[in-house]
Design a protein around this motif. Sequence first.
Motif, PDB file in Angstrom:
ATOM      1  N   VAL A 177       0.878  -1.180   0.000  1.00  0.00           N
ATOM      2  CA  VAL A 177       0.000   0.000   0.000  1.00  0.00           C
ATOM      3  C   VAL A 177       0.910   1.222   0.000  1.00  0.00           C
ATOM      4  CG1 VAL A 177      -1.866   1.223   1.181  1.00  0.00           C
ATOM      5  CG2 VAL A 177      -1.728  -1.278   1.343  1.00  0.00           C
ATOM      6  N   GLU A 178       0.940   1.927  -1.116  1.00  0.00           N
ATOM      7  CA  GLU A 178       1.881   3.051  -1.254  1.00  0.00           C
ATOM      8  C   GLU A 178       1.251   4.369  -0.814  1.00  0.00           C
ATOM      9  OE1 GLU A 178       3.395   2.751  -5.266  1.00  0.00           O
ATOM     10  OE2 GLU A 178       4.646   1.035  -4.690  1.00  0.00           O
ATOM     11  N   ASN A 179       2.102   5.393  -0.753  1.00  0.00           N
ATOM     12  CA  ASN A 179       1.673   6.715  -0.308  1.00  0.00           C
ATOM     13  C   ASN A 179       2.424   7.766  -1.116  1.00  0.00           C
ATOM     14  OD1 ASN A 179       1.861   9.170   1.739  1.00  0.00           O
ATOM     15  ND2 ASN A 179       0.160   7.879   2.352  1.00  0.00           N
ATOM     16  N   PRO A 229      12.003 -10.527   0.147  1.00  0.00           N
ATOM     17  CA  PRO A 229      11.614  -9.474   1.089  1.00  0.00           C
ATOM     18  C   PRO A 229      12.729  -8.433   1.222  1.00  0.00           C
ATOM     19  CG  PRO A 229      11.285 -11.652   2.068  1.00  0.00           C
ATOM     20  CD  PRO A 229      12.027 -11.859   0.781  1.00  0.00           C
ATOM     21  N   CYS A 230      12.330  -7.167   1.342  1.00  0.00           N
ATOM     22  CA  CYS A 230      13.312  -6.100   1.567  1.00  0.00           C
ATOM     23  C   CYS A 230      13.926  -6.249   2.965  1.00  0.00           C
ATOM     24  CB  CYS A 230      12.643  -4.729   1.419  1.00  0.00           C
ATOM     25  SG  CYS A 230      11.591  -4.280   2.811  1.00  0.00           S
ATOM     26  N   GLY A 231      14.928  -5.452   3.242  1.00  0.00           N
ATOM     27  CA  GLY A 231      15.627  -5.553   4.526  1.00  0.00           C
ATOM     28  C   GLY A 231      14.710  -5.340   5.720  1.00  0.00           C
ATOM     29  N   CYS A 250       4.928  -2.445   2.867  1.00  0.00           N
ATOM     30  CA  CYS A 250       5.197  -3.649   2.075  1.00  0.00           C
ATOM     31  C   CYS A 250       4.134  -4.725   2.327  1.00  0.00           C
ATOM     32  CB  CYS A 250       6.559  -4.232   2.429  1.00  0.00           C
ATOM     33  SG  CYS A 250       7.953  -3.255   1.863  1.00  0.00           S
ATOM     34  N   ALA A 251       3.995  -5.603   1.352  1.00  0.00           N
ATOM     35  CA  ALA A 251       3.022  -6.694   1.426  1.00  0.00           C
ATOM     36  C   ALA A 251       3.286  -7.617   2.626  1.00  0.00           C
ATOM     37  CB  ALA A 251       3.080  -7.503   0.136  1.00  0.00           C
ATOM     38  N   GLU A 252       4.561  -7.910   2.881  1.00  0.00           N
ATOM     39  CA  GLU A 252       4.907  -8.848   3.964  1.00  0.00           C
ATOM     40  C   GLU A 252       4.478  -8.297   5.325  1.00  0.00           C
ATOM     41  OE1 GLU A 252       6.776  -7.702   1.508  1.00  0.00           O
ATOM     42  OE2 GLU A 252       8.536  -8.946   1.127  1.00  0.00           O
ATOM     43  N   ARG A 253       4.775  -7.005   5.543  1.00  0.00           N
ATOM     44  CA  ARG A 253       4.416  -6.410   6.831  1.00  0.00           C
ATOM     45  C   ARG A 253       2.904  -6.272   6.970  1.00  0.00           C
ATOM     46  NH1 ARG A 253       7.867  -1.298   6.964  1.00  0.00           N
ATOM     47  NH2 ARG A 253       8.458  -1.828   4.839  1.00  0.00           N
TER      48      ARG A 253
HETATM   49  N1  THU Z   1       7.671  -3.980  -1.672  1.00  0.00           N
HETATM   50  C1  THU Z   1       7.025  -4.947  -0.958  1.00  0.00           C
HETATM   51  O1  THU Z   1       5.796  -4.945  -0.859  1.00  0.00           O
HETATM   52  N2  THU Z   1       7.783  -5.883  -0.336  1.00  0.00           N
HETATM   53  C2  THU Z   1       9.148  -5.929  -0.368  1.00  0.00           C
HETATM   54  O2  THU Z   1       9.744  -6.750   0.308  1.00  0.00           O
HETATM   55  C3  THU Z   1       9.882  -4.998  -1.217  1.00  0.00           C
HETATM   56  C4  THU Z   1       9.112  -3.914  -1.840  1.00  0.00           C
HETATM   57  C5  THU Z   1       6.876  -2.922  -2.315  1.00  0.00           C
HETATM   58  C6  THU Z   1       7.097  -1.551  -1.719  1.00  0.00           C
HETATM   59  C7  THU Z   1       6.701  -0.653  -2.868  1.00  0.00           C
HETATM   60  O3  THU Z   1       5.294  -0.445  -2.813  1.00  0.00           O
HETATM   61  C8  THU Z   1       7.026  -1.473  -4.101  1.00  0.00           C
HETATM   62  O4  THU Z   1       7.213  -2.798  -3.673  1.00  0.00           O
HETATM   63  C9  THU Z   1       8.281  -1.009  -4.839  1.00  0.00           C
HETATM   64  O5  THU Z   1       9.368  -0.892  -3.983  1.00  0.00           O
END
Ligand code: THU
Length: 133
Positions: A44-46, A87-89, A54-57
């Motif tokens: 869900v972006e802003n 997953p990102c950091g 992020c989707a995982e959180r």
């Molecule tokens: N994003 C995720 O949902 N999970 C991740 O682990 C990495 C990035 C999303 C964040 C943002 O909305 C988009 O991917 C591009 O970075």
Amino acid sequence: MRTNEELLEIAKSVSKNAYCKYSNFPVGACVLYESGNVYSGCNVENSSFGLSLCAERNAISTAIASGEKSQLLKIAVYSPKSKKCFPCGACRQWIQEFNNAQNIDIILENDDNSCITYKINDILPYSFELNMI
Ligand code: THU
């Protein structure tokens, strides 16, 4: 108990709900708990980009808010824009928070569209723990 393929399918399905008008990079995640329960989330972006979720959180938060108390076993992550959408950091640290001694499975879509599994301890070694002396 759902198979890895089923978890990735759920992640794929929820990625369609992503609110990602700035990056146009949809992501879906699905978490499986020892109870057998599954929860999912999308990114869900802003307009203030750094506030994007992020989707995982999102998936883990949904599980917590739903009252899930059992051990987190697996998380599947999917993006139609990328194979092996790791997953990102920040999300790795979030997964680690709920790892305990489980060594949670990270399930991704491989280049040949099959599932590939990594372990949280391998993709986030030497992670931060709040162990005070
Ligand atoms: N994003 C995720 O949902 N999970 C991740 O682990 C990495 C990035 C999303 C964040 C943002 O909305 C988009 O991917 C591009 O970075």
